[in-house]
Design a protein around this motif. Structure first.
Motif, PDB file in Angstrom:
ATOM      1  N   UNK A  12      25.956  46.306  22.401  1.00 13.27           N
ATOM      2  CA  UNK A  12      24.571  46.398  22.517  1.00 13.27           C
ATOM      3  C   UNK A  12      23.934  45.123  21.711  1.00 13.27           C
ATOM      4  N   UNK A  13      24.642  44.537  20.853  1.00 14.62           N
ATOM      5  CA  UNK A  13      24.099  43.304  20.504  1.00 14.62           C
ATOM      6  C   UNK A  13      24.360  42.140  21.379  1.00 14.62           C
ATOM      7  N   UNK A  14      25.544  42.339  22.091  1.00 13.82           N
ATOM      8  CA  UNK A  14      25.921  41.290  23.042  1.00 13.82           C
ATOM      9  C   UNK A  14      25.028  41.339  24.336  1.00 13.82           C
ATOM     10  N   UNK A  15      24.622  42.475  24.570  1.00 15.41           N
ATOM     11  CA  UNK A  15      23.886  42.583  25.996  1.00 15.41           C
ATOM     12  C   UNK A  15      22.397  42.272  25.602  1.00 15.41           C
ATOM     13  N   UNK A  16      21.951  42.635  24.363  1.00 11.32           N
ATOM     14  CA  UNK A  16      20.550  42.632  23.969  1.00 11.32           C
ATOM     15  C   UNK A  16      20.371  42.064  22.614  1.00 11.32           C
ATOM     16  N   UNK A  17      20.782  40.769  22.511  1.00 10.55           N
ATOM     17  CA  UNK A  17      20.783  40.153  21.403  1.00 10.55           C
ATOM     18  C   UNK A  17      19.413  39.831  20.916  1.00 10.55           C
ATOM     19  N   UNK A  18      18.907  39.751  19.721  1.00  9.36           N
ATOM     20  CA  UNK A  18      17.588  39.686  19.173  1.00  9.36           C
ATOM     21  C   UNK A  18      16.604  38.778  19.694  1.00  9.36           C
ATOM     22  N   UNK A  19      17.001  37.566  20.302  1.00 10.03           N
ATOM     23  CA  UNK A  19      16.032  36.868  20.957  1.00 10.03           C
ATOM     24  C   UNK A  19      15.856  37.168  22.333  1.00 10.03           C
ATOM     25  N   UNK A  20      16.576  37.850  23.005  1.00  9.50           N
ATOM     26  CA  UNK A  20      16.584  38.178  24.242  1.00  9.50           C
ATOM     27  C   UNK A  20      15.726  39.548  24.242  1.00  9.50           C
ATOM     28  N   UNK A  21      15.760  40.337  23.198  1.00 14.52           N
ATOM     29  CA  UNK A  21      15.117  41.482  22.905  1.00 14.52           C
ATOM     30  C   UNK A  21      13.842  41.328  22.557  1.00 14.52           C
ATOM     31  N   UNK A  22      13.641  40.326  21.727  1.00 12.69           N
ATOM     32  CA  UNK A  22      12.158  39.810  21.697  1.00 12.69           C
ATOM     33  C   UNK A  22      11.402  39.347  22.999  1.00 12.69           C
ATOM     34  N   UNK A  23      12.064  38.630  23.704  1.00 11.09           N
ATOM     35  CA  UNK A  23      11.340  38.180  24.906  1.00 11.09           C
ATOM     36  C   UNK A  23      11.221  39.229  25.939  1.00 11.09           C
TER      37      UNK A  23
END
Length: 272
Positions: A204-215
């Motif tokens: 989950x962290x690989x596919x949706x890391x914090x920066x991309x999740x925020x974006x």
């Protein structure tokens, strides 16, 4: 540098993994051994033995930090050497926090999750799409194997996770397999937990890391998603579509987003 200060890892089991990761990171940075040794302030013969897996002494975190700073390779060297990342070390320097992590299962799991976040950050960078807005699962699989000194291999087509017949489900399966590769030689400190939980968490962290999740969340709110709507289905769907991940994974990762509280309806609950 000597191995007299900081946390240390025995040579042996970690030596081969560190040698592979260090050599690959140096080549990717386009540096010779002499250039890297001089830039990091490490003895040239020490660096040579590290890259050949022949370093017989205890390895200090200062050495790993110096090499990491020059190579800009995130937590890869810490993981390969079997050392806790600097983020985790900083947390456990506080005596009260250290006791909590040692005594409380929930605290240990939280610290391990932070450790996995550091590992994911290092792995995501070489796997982004050209537009930098999503992770390329195939590239993630290839780079994970390369970083651990493993030969190329086809990405798996089956694996855990719901929506396994969809494109997003297949991406999760590949990320889950890549997570197992990364965890295969990654540091188990502090206190390894369930391997499948760790692989799913890391995927989950690989596919949706914090920066991309925020974006993705910002993009959703800038479109037609109402941030005040109690029904979060539109937000989940928007994030899932943008990051190319299953809806359940989008909902799970949104739980880490600040100031968002998801209300998930049960099967027998009707929307208001």
């Amino acid at each position: 540098m000597t191995g007299e200060a900081g946390g240390a890892a025995e040579a042996g089991g970690a030596a081969e993994a560190l040698a592979s990761v260090l050599s690959a990171a140096r080549r990717e940075a386009g540096m010779s051994r002499a250039q890297l040794a001089d830039a990091a302030g490490v003895d040239r013969s020490t660096l040579s033995r590290l890259e050949r897996g022949l370093y017989p002494h205890r390895l200090s975190t200062q050495t790993i930090e110096a090499l990491t700073r020059v190579l800009a390779c995130g937590s890869q060297l810490f993981e390969a050497a079997g050392l806790p990342t600097r983020t985790a070390q900083d947390l456990t320097r506080d005596p009260a926090l250290s006791r909590a992590f040692a005594d409380g299962p929930a605290a240990r799991r939280a610290l391990r999750r932070l450790h996995l976040t550091d590992l994911a950050e290092s792995a995501v960078a070489p796997a982004l799409h050209s537009d930098g807005m999503a992770v390329d699962a195939q590239r993630l699989w290839a780079s994970a194997r390369k970083s651990r000194g493993q030969p190329p291999a086809p990405a798996p087509r089956t694996g855990p996770g719901r929506e396994s017949g969809t494109a997003s489900g297949s991406r999760f399966q590949i990320a889950h397999a890549a997570a197992h590769v990364l965890l295969g030689t990654a540091c188990g400190w502090p206190y390894g937990t369930d391997p499948e939980w760790e692989a799913t968490e890391l995927a989950g962290l690989l596919l949706a890391p914090p920066r991309l999740l925020t974006s993705a969340v910002r993009a959703a709110f800038n479109s037609d998603v109402d941030p005040w709507d109690s029904d979060t289905g539109g937000l989940v769907a928007s994030v899932a579509e943008r990051l190319l991940i299953p809806g359940w994974l989008a909902a799970y990762r949104l739980g880490d987003f600040p100031d968002i509280h998801l209300h998930l309806l049960s099967d027998d609950e009707e929307p208001a």
